[in-house]
Scaffold this motif. Structure first.
Motif, PDB file in Angstrom:
ATOM      1  N   ARG A   1       3.260 -12.893  16.608  1.00  0.00           N
ATOM      2  CA  ARG A   1       3.139 -13.480  15.278  1.00  0.00           C
ATOM      3  C   ARG A   1       2.326 -14.779  15.255  1.00  0.00           C
ATOM      4  O   ARG A   1       1.862 -15.204  14.199  1.00  0.00           O
ATOM      5  CB  ARG A   1       4.517 -13.728  14.676  1.00  0.00           C
ATOM      6  N   ARG A   2       2.155 -15.422  16.408  1.00  0.00           N
ATOM      7  CA  ARG A   2       1.463 -16.701  16.423  1.00  0.00           C
ATOM      8  C   ARG A   2      -0.047 -16.564  16.195  1.00  0.00           C
ATOM      9  O   ARG A   2      -0.675 -17.466  15.640  1.00  0.00           O
ATOM     10  CB  ARG A   2       1.702 -17.408  17.773  1.00  0.00           C
TER      11      ARG A   2
ATOM     12  N   PRO B   1      -1.943 -14.435  14.137  1.00  0.00           N
ATOM     13  CA  PRO B   1      -2.339 -14.471  12.716  1.00  0.00           C
ATOM     14  C   PRO B   1      -1.942 -15.767  12.016  1.00  0.00           C
ATOM     15  O   PRO B   1      -2.655 -16.215  11.110  1.00  0.00           O
ATOM     16  CB  PRO B   1      -1.610 -13.262  12.105  1.00  0.00           C
ATOM     17  N   ALA B   2      -0.852 -16.389  12.432  1.00  0.00           N
ATOM     18  CA  ALA B   2      -0.438 -17.653  11.818  1.00  0.00           C
ATOM     19  C   ALA B   2      -1.480 -18.739  12.063  1.00  0.00           C
ATOM     20  O   ALA B   2      -1.837 -19.510  11.156  1.00  0.00           O
ATOM     21  CB  ALA B   2       0.916 -18.089  12.361  1.00  0.00           C
TER      22      ALA B   2
ATOM     23  N   MET C   1      -4.717 -18.182  12.883  1.00  0.00           N
ATOM     24  CA  MET C   1      -5.959 -17.785  12.224  1.00  0.00           C
ATOM     25  C   MET C   1      -5.927 -18.159  10.745  1.00  0.00           C
ATOM     26  O   MET C   1      -6.958 -18.573  10.180  1.00  0.00           O
ATOM     27  CB  MET C   1      -6.200 -16.279  12.393  1.00  0.00           C
ATOM     28  N   ASP C   2      -4.783 -18.061  10.114  1.00  0.00           N
ATOM     29  CA  ASP C   2      -4.664 -18.464   8.706  1.00  0.00           C
ATOM     30  C   ASP C   2      -4.980 -19.952   8.538  1.00  0.00           C
ATOM     31  O   ASP C   2      -5.677 -20.347   7.591  1.00  0.00           O
ATOM     32  CB  ASP C   2      -3.248 -18.182   8.195  1.00  0.00           C
ATOM     33  N   LEU C   3      -4.471 -20.790   9.462  1.00  0.00           N
ATOM     34  CA  LEU C   3      -4.732 -22.226   9.389  1.00  0.00           C
ATOM     35  C   LEU C   3      -6.209 -22.530   9.614  1.00  0.00           C
ATOM     36  O   LEU C   3      -6.794 -23.385   8.928  1.00  0.00           O
ATOM     37  CB  LEU C   3      -3.886 -22.974  10.417  1.00  0.00           C
TER      38      LEU C   3
ATOM     39  N   GLU D   1      -8.851 -20.497   9.140  1.00  0.00           N
ATOM     40  CA  GLU D   1      -9.646 -20.004   8.014  1.00  0.00           C
ATOM     41  C   GLU D   1      -9.475 -20.879   6.787  1.00  0.00           C
ATOM     42  O   GLU D   1     -10.442 -21.143   6.054  1.00  0.00           O
ATOM     43  CB  GLU D   1      -9.265 -18.553   7.718  1.00  0.00           C
ATOM     44  N   ASP D   2      -8.263 -21.361   6.558  1.00  0.00           N
ATOM     45  CA  ASP D   2      -8.023 -22.248   5.416  1.00  0.00           C
ATOM     46  C   ASP D   2      -8.816 -23.552   5.573  1.00  0.00           C
ATOM     47  O   ASP D   2      -9.457 -24.020   4.618  1.00  0.00           O
ATOM     48  CB  ASP D   2      -6.528 -22.557   5.308  1.00  0.00           C
TER      49      ASP D   2
ATOM     50  N   SER E   1     -11.181 -17.851  17.192  1.00  0.00           N
ATOM     51  CA  SER E   1     -11.008 -16.399  17.089  1.00  0.00           C
ATOM     52  C   SER E   1     -10.141 -15.890  18.236  1.00  0.00           C
ATOM     53  O   SER E   1     -10.063 -16.514  19.295  1.00  0.00           O
ATOM     54  CB  SER E   1     -12.369 -15.689  17.120  1.00  0.00           C
TER      55      SER E   1
ATOM     56  N   ARG F   1      -4.358 -27.097   5.122  1.00  0.00           N
ATOM     57  CA  ARG F   1      -2.957 -26.918   5.516  1.00  0.00           C
ATOM     58  C   ARG F   1      -2.660 -27.489   6.893  1.00  0.00           C
ATOM     59  O   ARG F   1      -1.582 -28.029   7.139  1.00  0.00           O
ATOM     60  CB  ARG F   1      -2.590 -25.426   5.481  1.00  0.00           C
TER      61      ARG F   1
ATOM     62  N   GLU G   1       0.725 -29.058   8.351  1.00  0.00           N
ATOM     63  CA  GLU G   1       1.552 -28.076   9.048  1.00  0.00           C
ATOM     64  C   GLU G   1       1.268 -28.094  10.546  1.00  0.00           C
ATOM     65  O   GLU G   1       0.107 -28.025  10.955  1.00  0.00           O
ATOM     66  CB  GLU G   1       1.290 -26.671   8.500  1.00  0.00           C
TER      67      GLU G   1
END
Length: 478
Positions: free
Chosen positions: A328-329, A331-332, A334-336, A338-339, A352, A374, A378
């Motif tokens: 789970r880490r 994609p978490a 990658m979201d940060l 990309e944001d 990547s 974020r 975060e």
């Protein structure tokens, strides 16, 4: 895999399996390496009963005897260092060299607290003739220790060491993703002759275990390391029973790099420490605020070292950074990333996943990240560093303090006045100047603001596991 132990619960001095079990996966290969017993409510009740019985024995055991058993267990762990380290690398992914150091770190916690076990001094308060006021320190009782997955051996060791040195018994729930370190601790204490029930080890559904045990009257202290969100929930459960809570929660560590510092030294040491344990450390240096006069060379040097970091299977001799500990880490993070990039941040290095099996992410550096990204608020808890320029120490301190967390903070400077300013004004439970070492066994460790309450380590750490009793003694009946 022969290096990985047969996983069991440890309750009342006995090893047990259950009908239900959980899969343990090697994050570098995604292969199953073990099956972990899942505690039922009846197992938890057995553990609580055993802990109550164990406490009645242990709290009456002389501090010197307690210390001897703790030291014997630590010696066994040192002897078994290689076996334990290989199991940790298999389940967590960290490089074997780091896993070996973690075993030693856990032993140092035991050894320090064993020494403190014989120094839990009280005091006599001056009073009128014929009257004595005595202050006693006594073990608080049954402790529930909840340990995270990022340091499978040293994090459980911290909680077990404090509890046992103080004279408490403990029910330890270690992380289901990384259970081997805690199991080896239980083995060592079993072999060292710890009385039955003083240490109990369970695994299962975290919410079920904490929800059931925290509500029990016999549990007098909850010691948790993990996220702020979960810690607040557990603190609420504890408050319903007026149970003491020791919480070491999230961080988002700032690093203030002043204009007078050695740029190369600060950048290289910052990058090396950032990617230790793949950045999965609550004290990991993450938000770098670098004086604008040295920003460009700092960013270049830091990014170069990040890009050169050797990523791979932790069992390989030259690996510097292993995979993330669980699926789970990726994609978490990658979201940060990309944001931040969508809001104008500069991606300097990485950003990547790495193709192939395993939960690998390239060491990543973002620069000139806007405050509304974020990642500025975060904690990424991964191999992601943010490097931003600042115009002054005032600005650096203000931005360092701008998050709700205050666990660890760092500063690089040679100026005494800058050190004084940071000491007085940076909001953190642990501030390190010209070093990135946030805690040692002999120093108290914990946070302010949303980073928790209480301290682990040092003499202050042991106080969490004890109550203070004042005894008034008059020579005549009043």
């Amino acid at each position: 895999m022969s290096i990985y132990p047969d996983l069991r619960l440890y309750i009342g001095g006995e090893w047990r399996k259950t009908r239900d079990d959980l899969t343990v996966v090697n994050p570098a290969t995604e292969e199953e390496i073990g099956r972990l017993p899942h505690a039922r409510i009846s197992d938890l009740d057995d553990a609580l009963e055993a802990a109550e019985t164990g406490f009645r024995v242990w709290c009456r055991t002389a501090p010197r005897e307690r210390a001897d058993i703790i030291l014997k267990a630590s010696a066994l762990l040192r002897e078994r260092q290689e076996e334990i380290a290989r199991a940790i690398t298999a389940e967590h992914g960290k490089p074997l060299a780091q896993a070996r150091l973690e075993v030693i770190r856990g032993c140092e916690f035991f050894e320090w607290d064993a020494g403190e076990a014989v120094r839990s001094y009280g005091r006599v308060i001056p009073s009128a003739p014929g009257v004595r006021y005595l202050v006693h320190h006594q073990p608080i009782g049954v402790t529930l220790g909840l340990a995270p997955w990022n340091f499978p051996m040293s994090q459980p060791a911290r909680k077990v060491a404090g509890a046992l040195a103080a004279g408490c018994s403990i029910i330890l729930k270690a992380a289901e993703e990384t259970p081997a370190g805690a199991l080896h601790i239980a083995r060592a204490f079993h072999d060292a002759g710890l009385p039955k029930g003083v240490l109990n080890l369970v695994f299962g559904t975290p919410a079920e275990i904490s929800g059931h045990l925290i509500r029990q009257e016999a549990v007098r202290l909850v010691a948790f390391t993990g996220s702020t969100t979960v810690g607040r929930h557990l603190s609420g459960l504890a408050a319903q029973n007026d149970t003491r809570a020791l919480m070491e929660l999230g961080g988002h560590a700032p690093v203030i790099v002043c204009e007078d510092t050695d740029v190369e030294r600060a950048a290289i040491s910052g990058a090396v420490r950032k990617y230790r344990n793949a950045g999965q450390v609550c004290t990991s240096p993450t938000r770098f605020f670098v004086h604008e006069s040295i920003f460009a060379p700092f960013l270049e040097t830091f990014s170069g070292r990040a890009a050169a970091t050797k990523v791979g299977n932790g069992m390989a001799q030259d690996t510097e950074m292993g995979p993330l500990a669980n699926e789970r880490r990726v994609p978490a993070l990658m979201d940060l990333i990309e944001d931040a990039c969508a809001k104008g941040a500069e991606l300097c290095v990485g950003g990547s996943p790495i193709e192939g099996p395993g939960y690998f992410l390239k060491p990543t550096v973002l620069a000139n990240v806007p405050d509304d990204a974020r990642v500025m608020q975060e904690e990424p808890f991964g191999p992601l560093a943010v490097i931003n320029p600042v115009g002054s120490l005032d600005e650096a301190i203000a931005r360092a303090n701008s998050v709700p967390y205050g666990l660890a903070a760092y500063g690089f400077t040679n100026r005494a006045d800058y050190i004084d300013r940071m000491t007085d004004e940076v909001e953190a439970g642990n501030l390190s100047i010209n070093t990135l070492e946030a805690s040692l066994p002999e120093t108290p460790f914990g946070g302010v603001k949303s980073s928790g309450t209480g301290r682990e380590g040092g003499t202050e750490g042991l106080e969490n596991y004890m109550i203070v009793k004042t005894v008034s003694h008059s020579m005549s009946i009043v």
